[in-house]
Design a protein around this motif. Structure first.
Motif, PDB file in Angstrom:
ATOM      1  N   THR A  31      42.354  -0.465 -20.874  1.00 24.17           N
ATOM      2  CA  THR A  31      41.017  -0.534 -20.286  1.00 24.17           C
ATOM      3  C   THR A  31      41.170  -0.684 -18.786  1.00 24.17           C
ATOM      4  N   LEU A  32      40.342   0.002 -18.037  1.00 27.60           N
ATOM      5  CA  LEU A  32      40.313  -0.126 -16.582  1.00 27.60           C
ATOM      6  C   LEU A  32      38.946  -0.639 -16.177  1.00 27.60           C
ATOM      7  N   VAL A  33      38.913  -1.771 -15.467  1.00 25.97           N
ATOM      8  CA  VAL A  33      37.673  -2.329 -14.943  1.00 25.97           C
ATOM      9  C   VAL A  33      37.678  -2.082 -13.442  1.00 25.97           C
ATOM     10  N   ALA A  34      36.724  -1.288 -12.958  1.00 29.79           N
ATOM     11  CA  ALA A  34      36.597  -0.966 -11.536  1.00 29.79           C
ATOM     12  C   ALA A  34      35.443  -1.797 -10.971  1.00 29.79           C
ATOM     13  N   ILE A  35      35.720  -2.571  -9.911  1.00 34.25           N
ATOM     14  CA  ILE A  35      34.760  -3.563  -9.431  1.00 34.25           C
ATOM     15  C   ILE A  35      34.508  -3.415  -7.937  1.00 34.25           C
ATOM     16  N   ASP A  36      33.229  -3.430  -7.573  1.00 36.28           N
ATOM     17  CA  ASP A  36      32.841  -3.520  -6.166  1.00 36.28           C
ATOM     18  C   ASP A  36      31.467  -4.169  -6.130  1.00 36.28           C
ATOM     19  N   THR A  37      31.224  -5.034  -5.143  1.00 37.08           N
ATOM     20  CA  THR A  37      29.931  -5.704  -5.053  1.00 37.08           C
ATOM     21  C   THR A  37      28.831  -4.767  -4.546  1.00 37.08           C
ATOM     22  N   ASP A  38      29.202  -3.590  -4.047  1.00 31.51           N
ATOM     23  CA  ASP A  38      28.233  -2.579  -3.593  1.00 31.51           C
ATOM     24  C   ASP A  38      28.023  -1.572  -4.724  1.00 31.51           C
ATOM     25  N   PRO A  39      26.851  -1.601  -5.376  1.00 30.29           N
ATOM     26  CA  PRO A  39      26.610  -0.696  -6.512  1.00 30.29           C
ATOM     27  C   PRO A  39      26.778   0.781  -6.176  1.00 30.29           C
ATOM     28  N   ALA A  40      26.547   1.182  -4.939  1.00 34.76           N
ATOM     29  CA  ALA A  40      26.677   2.593  -4.554  1.00 34.76           C
ATOM     30  C   ALA A  40      28.112   3.089  -4.724  1.00 34.76           C
ATOM     31  N   ARG A  41      29.073   2.192  -4.617  1.00 30.24           N
ATOM     32  CA  ARG A  41      30.484   2.593  -4.730  1.00 30.24           C
ATOM     33  C   ARG A  41      30.929   2.830  -6.173  1.00 30.24           C
ATOM     34  N   LEU A  45      32.251   7.070 -11.266  1.00 31.12           N
ATOM     35  CA  LEU A  45      33.308   6.423 -12.058  1.00 31.12           C
ATOM     36  C   LEU A  45      32.834   6.271 -13.495  1.00 31.12           C
ATOM     37  N   ASP A  46      32.835   7.372 -14.225  1.00 34.44           N
ATOM     38  CA  ASP A  46      32.478   7.319 -15.634  1.00 34.44           C
ATOM     39  C   ASP A  46      33.523   8.081 -16.435  1.00 34.44           C
ATOM     40  N   ALA A  47      34.230   7.332 -17.243  1.00 32.66           N
ATOM     41  CA  ALA A  47      35.278   7.896 -18.086  1.00 32.66           C
ATOM     42  C   ALA A  47      35.457   6.971 -19.287  1.00 32.66           C
ATOM     43  N   PRO A  48      35.916   7.495 -20.417  1.00 34.08           N
ATOM     44  CA  PRO A  48      36.165   6.634 -21.572  1.00 34.08           C
ATOM     45  C   PRO A  48      37.158   5.522 -21.215  1.00 34.08           C
ATOM     46  N   GLY A  49      36.837   4.301 -21.591  1.00 31.75           N
ATOM     47  CA  GLY A  49      37.728   3.179 -21.333  1.00 31.75           C
ATOM     48  C   GLY A  49      37.614   2.589 -19.942  1.00 31.75           C
ATOM     49  N   LEU A  50      36.733   3.165 -19.104  1.00 31.05           N
ATOM     50  CA  LEU A  50      36.549   2.653 -17.753  1.00 31.05           C
ATOM     51  C   LEU A  50      35.232   1.887 -17.690  1.00 31.05           C
ATOM     52  N   VAL A  51      35.290   0.677 -17.172  1.00 31.80           N
ATOM     53  CA  VAL A  51      34.107  -0.151 -16.989  1.00 31.80           C
ATOM     54  C   VAL A  51      33.896  -0.298 -15.492  1.00 31.80           C
ATOM     55  N   ALA A  52      32.769   0.208 -14.966  1.00 29.36           N
ATOM     56  CA  ALA A  52      32.440   0.073 -13.545  1.00 29.36           C
ATOM     57  C   ALA A  52      31.366  -1.001 -13.417  1.00 29.36           C
ATOM     58  N   THR A  53      31.619  -2.012 -12.581  1.00 25.93           N
ATOM     59  CA  THR A  53      30.719  -3.147 -12.493  1.00 25.93           C
ATOM     60  C   THR A  53      30.692  -3.742 -11.089  1.00 25.93           C
ATOM     61  N   THR A  54      29.629  -4.480 -10.793  1.00 29.17           N
ATOM     62  CA  THR A  54      29.534  -5.200  -9.524  1.00 29.17           C
ATOM     63  C   THR A  54      29.959  -6.661  -9.691  1.00 29.17           C
ATOM     64  N   ASP A  55      30.343  -7.067 -10.883  1.00 29.52           N
ATOM     65  CA  ASP A  55      30.695  -8.457 -11.174  1.00 29.52           C
ATOM     66  C   ASP A  55      32.206  -8.686 -11.123  1.00 29.52           C
ATOM     67  N   PRO A  56      32.719  -9.341 -10.059  1.00 29.70           N
ATOM     68  CA  PRO A  56      34.161  -9.597  -9.975  1.00 29.70           C
ATOM     69  C   PRO A  56      34.693 -10.440 -11.131  1.00 29.70           C
ATOM     70  N   GLY A  57      33.817 -11.192 -11.789  1.00 30.35           N
ATOM     71  CA  GLY A  57      34.242 -11.992 -12.934  1.00 30.35           C
ATOM     72  C   GLY A  57      34.771 -11.150 -14.082  1.00 30.35           C
ATOM     73  N   GLN A  58      34.451  -9.856 -14.102  1.00 30.48           N
ATOM     74  CA  GLN A  58      34.940  -8.967 -15.159  1.00 30.48           C
ATOM     75  C   GLN A  58      36.452  -8.749 -15.078  1.00 30.48           C
ATOM     76  N   ALA A  59      37.059  -9.160 -13.975  1.00 29.49           N
ATOM     77  CA  ALA A  59      38.517  -9.023 -13.838  1.00 29.49           C
ATOM     78  C   ALA A  59      39.266 -10.146 -14.551  1.00 29.49           C
ATOM     79  N   ALA A  60      38.564 -11.166 -14.979  1.00 31.25           N
ATOM     80  CA  ALA A  60      39.217 -12.287 -15.664  1.00 31.25           C
ATOM     81  C   ALA A  60      39.973 -11.792 -16.886  1.00 31.25           C
ATOM     82  N   GLY A  61      41.171 -12.245 -17.031  1.00 29.85           N
ATOM     83  CA  GLY A  61      41.991 -11.870 -18.170  1.00 29.85           C
ATOM     84  C   GLY A  61      42.739 -10.561 -18.005  1.00 29.85           C
ATOM     85  N   ALA A  62      42.640  -9.944 -16.839  1.00 28.90           N
ATOM     86  CA  ALA A  62      43.353  -8.681 -16.612  1.00 28.90           C
ATOM     87  C   ALA A  62      44.856  -8.913 -16.634  1.00 28.90           C
TER      88      ALA A  62
END
Length: 100
Positions: A31-41, A45-62
């Protein structure tokens, strides 16, 4: 076991890196979690297994946390700070958050 990758910072370097990692993933093995606080960025980024989010907390457990931030001060402040990765994000024995 499938690796969980997180990439924090989708600017000039991070966005192309995220696209490249998503394109070269091993048949959904990780799984790849791509994170930026700017939603425009997050656009494009849409692909199977890719999670694009503005929440840096989603990196927990990486298993691997990539930091593509504009300044070293940002790198030292963001991962553990407010809305940061918190505990467990690429920390612990054998886990090292790489610096660009």
């Amino acid at each position: 076991m499938a690796a969980r990758l997180a990439l924090l910072g989708l600017g000039a370097m991070g966005h192309p890196i995220a696209r490249n990692l998503a394109a070269k993933r091993d048949s959904g093995a990780e799984t790849l979690v791509a994170i930026d606080t700017d939603p425009a960025r997050l656009a494009g980024l849409d692909a199977p297994g890719l999670v694009a989010t503005t929440d840096p907390g989603q990196a927990a457990g990486a298993d691997v946390l990539f930091l593509c931030l504009p300044r070293r001060a940002s790198a030292s402040r963001r991962p553990g700070g407010p809305r940061g990765t918190g505990r467990g994000g690429a920390r612990g024995p054998g886990r090292v958050p790489p610096d660009r």
